[in-house]
Scaffold this active site. Structure first.
Site, short mmCIF file in Angstrom:
data_model
loop_
_atom_site.label_atom_id
_atom_site.label_comp_id
_atom_site.label_asym_id
_atom_site.label_seq_id
_atom_site.Cartn_x
_atom_site.Cartn_y
_atom_site.Cartn_z
N TYR A 129 39.66 35.91 35.87
CA TYR A 129 38.55 36.48 35.11
C TYR A 129 38.46 37.96 35.43
O TYR A 129 38.19 38.35 36.58
CB TYR A 129 37.22 35.79 35.44
CG TYR A 129 36.05 36.43 34.70
CD1 TYR A 129 35.70 35.99 33.42
CD2 TYR A 129 35.34 37.49 35.25
CE1 TYR A 129 34.66 36.58 32.72
CE2 TYR A 129 34.30 38.10 34.55
CZ TYR A 129 33.97 37.65 33.29
OH TYR A 129 32.95 38.25 32.58
N TYR A 130 38.70 38.78 34.42
CA TYR A 130 38.61 40.22 34.58
C TYR A 130 37.61 40.85 33.62
O TYR A 130 37.04 41.89 33.92
CB TYR A 130 39.99 40.87 34.35
CG TYR A 130 41.01 40.49 35.39
CD1 TYR A 130 41.02 41.10 36.64
CD2 TYR A 130 41.97 39.52 35.13
CE1 TYR A 130 41.96 40.76 37.61
CE2 TYR A 130 42.92 39.17 36.08
CZ TYR A 130 42.90 39.78 37.32
OH TYR A 130 43.82 39.43 38.27
N VAL A 157 40.73 32.12 40.71
CA VAL A 157 41.89 32.48 41.52
C VAL A 157 42.39 33.90 41.26
O VAL A 157 43.34 34.35 41.89
CB VAL A 157 43.04 31.47 41.34
CG1 VAL A 157 42.63 30.11 41.88
CG2 VAL A 157 43.47 31.37 39.88
N GLU A 158 41.76 34.60 40.33
CA GLU A 158 42.02 36.03 40.14
C GLU A 158 40.75 36.69 39.64
O GLU A 158 40.16 36.24 38.67
CB GLU A 158 43.14 36.28 39.12
CG GLU A 158 44.52 35.97 39.60
CD GLU A 158 45.58 36.44 38.60
OE1 GLU A 158 45.35 37.45 37.91
OE2 GLU A 158 46.64 35.79 38.54
N ASN A 159 40.37 37.76 40.31
CA ASN A 159 39.25 38.60 39.88
C ASN A 159 39.32 39.86 40.72
O ASN A 159 39.40 39.77 41.95
CB ASN A 159 37.91 37.89 40.08
CG ASN A 159 36.72 38.80 39.87
OD1 ASN A 159 36.00 39.12 40.82
ND2 ASN A 159 36.51 39.23 38.64
#
Length: 487
Positions: free
Chosen positions: A325-326, A385-387
């Site tokens: 989530y960006y 798992v990504e930010n």
């Protein structure tokens, strides 16, 4: 009624995330083969004033040129940040921050150099043994992605990547090899990173040269179908070898907003959300949703399937949904809707939120919305798992890096995750993207820094590779120590 949740649960998995192709380096060392990411050439991302000059698509002609004249180009993912030789130092720094989990990927080409070998490369397997053992020394759980935007380049050359069903048994052999080797060292697995990237970059997501297919959208769904089957078979194999393992799926999540309350805009937002959620719908619910069958029919999208594929998909679903989530995305209906959609960064600007240095919308509340939406829809554990924030950092003369903008970004997103947990969302953990500076996926830059650890290296690979703690390093350490209470 049960007592309301007031914060992150005990045992919440705090940590960070990287990908092999962006950190490892050593691109031909110890028997590793060349991968698709090894041919992502550096191009000036500021050319023409465009900071979103994405470089992760490669054509057949470019691949021929790169192969014939490798010395004439820079391929930053070949050197990464030399995690291959610095992993002990880096893991020690992660442990100092208090990591409970570290997300990394295994390079397919390090284990099977061309992807077609009968037997794996022992030196490649041994490297990950050493990494997992080092993590265990500090009590850090590995979260392992099997396929993270790289595959042996020979599979692109021979099969045009995931356009061929032949890749399914090759991938499952790779997966089975990893499961057997690391069954006592790894509990948490992800099969494919951001599978919906196939829709944005065929080369990055599927190892497919886009100019060699007649219909790129159909090719993206062909690749996705074969990956669905391969992922499900990997889950089936993994569960037999590691009954205790948790094997999840992953998407790049773009929460979509309608530009106005016009019903046409609202409908378009729903349609674009369907495209995004198609991937977990298949991997968690186990079947192709009706809305996508209609979409394929109305858009003339055809691809090869076998009847048995759907039983495989139905019988082997993911244990959890992980996602990056960006940013959020704005869309609208009308005759130009299709032209406006399908871009990583929306062409329609949201006046209520600010942008990063790379023009990415910063929207922490959108993360709470997306967590609630995914939980309501699937009722399976979620994992961010990504930010993270890509930004230009300045190394001061006293070897400090002051990055209050990163602390603000991460802090606001963590606050919204906490709100989502209080809403009732079952959230497993949070791994900040690029916990240590690495090579950018989209632009192959080093100067687009995400990490809480500064790595002394520039876009062209020059520098000492010294690791330096940023201000955000010490801040995140306190966040983890307090289980998200001190932000």
């Amino acid at each position: 009624m049960n007592q309301l949740k007031k914060g992150f649960p005990e045992g919440f998995l705090w940590g960070g995330a990287v990908a092999a192709n962006q950190v490892e380096g050593a691109y031909l060392e110890d028997g590793k083969g060349l991968s698709t990411s090894d041919f992502a050439a550096y191009k000036d991302p500021y050319a023409g004033g465009e900071v979103n000059n994405f470089t992760f698509n490669v054509s057949s002609q470019e691949l021929l040129e790169y192969t014939a004249n490798e010395s004439g180009y820079l391929f930053p993912k070949r050197w990464g940040i030399d995690f291959y030789h610095h992993y002990k130092e880096d893991i020690r720094l992660f442990a100092e921050m208090g990591f409970k989990v570290f997300r990394l990927s295994i390079s397919w080409a390090r284990i099977f150099p061309t992807g077609m070998e009968e037997k794996p490369n022992e030196k490649g397997l041994k490297f990950y043994d050493l990494v997992f053992d080092e993590l265990k020394k500090y009590g850090i759980e590995p979260l392992v992605t099997l396929s993270h935007y790289e595959m042996p380049i020979e599979l692109t050359k021979k099969y045009n990547g995931w356009q061929s069903r032949e890749l399914i048994p090759l991938f499952t052999r790779f997966a089975e090899t990893c499961f057997e080797r690391y069954k006592d060292k790894v509990t948490y697995w992800i099969t494919f990173n951001e599978m919906n990237m196939n829709l944005n970059s065929l080369y990055t997501g599927a190892g497919t040269l886009p100019d060699l297919v007649s219909n790129q959208e159909a090719a993206a769904y062909q690749a996705s179908h074969y990956q669905f089957v391969a992922s499900s078979l990997a889950i089936q194999i993994g569960k037999k070898i590691m009954p205790q393992a948790k094997i999840g799926c992953m998407i790049c999540r773009l929460e979509t907003y309608a530009e106005t309350c016009n019903p046409e805009d609202q409908l378009q937002a729903l349609k674009e959300d369907h495209i995004n959620l198609f991937y977990p719908d298949v991997q968690v619910r186990g079947e192709y949703p009706a809305y996508m069958k209609r979409y394929f029919a109305e858009n003339g999208i055809e691809f090869e399937t076998l009847p048995e594929d759907f039983e495989i998909i139905r019988s082997n679903t993911a244990d959890f949904i992980s996602f990056s989530y960006y940013m959020t995305y704005v869309t609208k209906g009308g005759p130009d809707a299709k032209e406006l959609s399908g871009h990583l960064v929306s062409k329609i600007k949201n006046p209520y939120i600010k942008l990063s240095d790379w023009g990415w919308p910063i929207d922490p509340i959108g993360l709470r919305i997306t967590l609630n939406k995914l939980w309501d829809r699937y009722q399976v554990p979620l994992f961010v798992v990504e930010n993270g924030l890509g930004a230009v950092d300045t190394l001061e003369s006293d070897e400090t890096v002051h990055d209050p903008y990163r602390i603000e970004y991460m802090g606001e997103h963590i606050r919204q995750m906490k709100e989502a947990v209080c809403d009732g969302v079952e959230l497993m953990g949070y791994t900040s993207w690029g916990c240590i500076d690495l090579i950018s996926c989209g632009t192959s830059q080093m100067s687009k820094r995400y990490g809480m650890i500064y790595v002394d290296q520039d876009d062209r690979g020059n520098g000492s590779l010294k690791r330096i703690r940023k201000d955000s390093f010490f801040w995140y350490k306190k966040v983890i120590e307090s289980n998200g209470e001190v932000i």
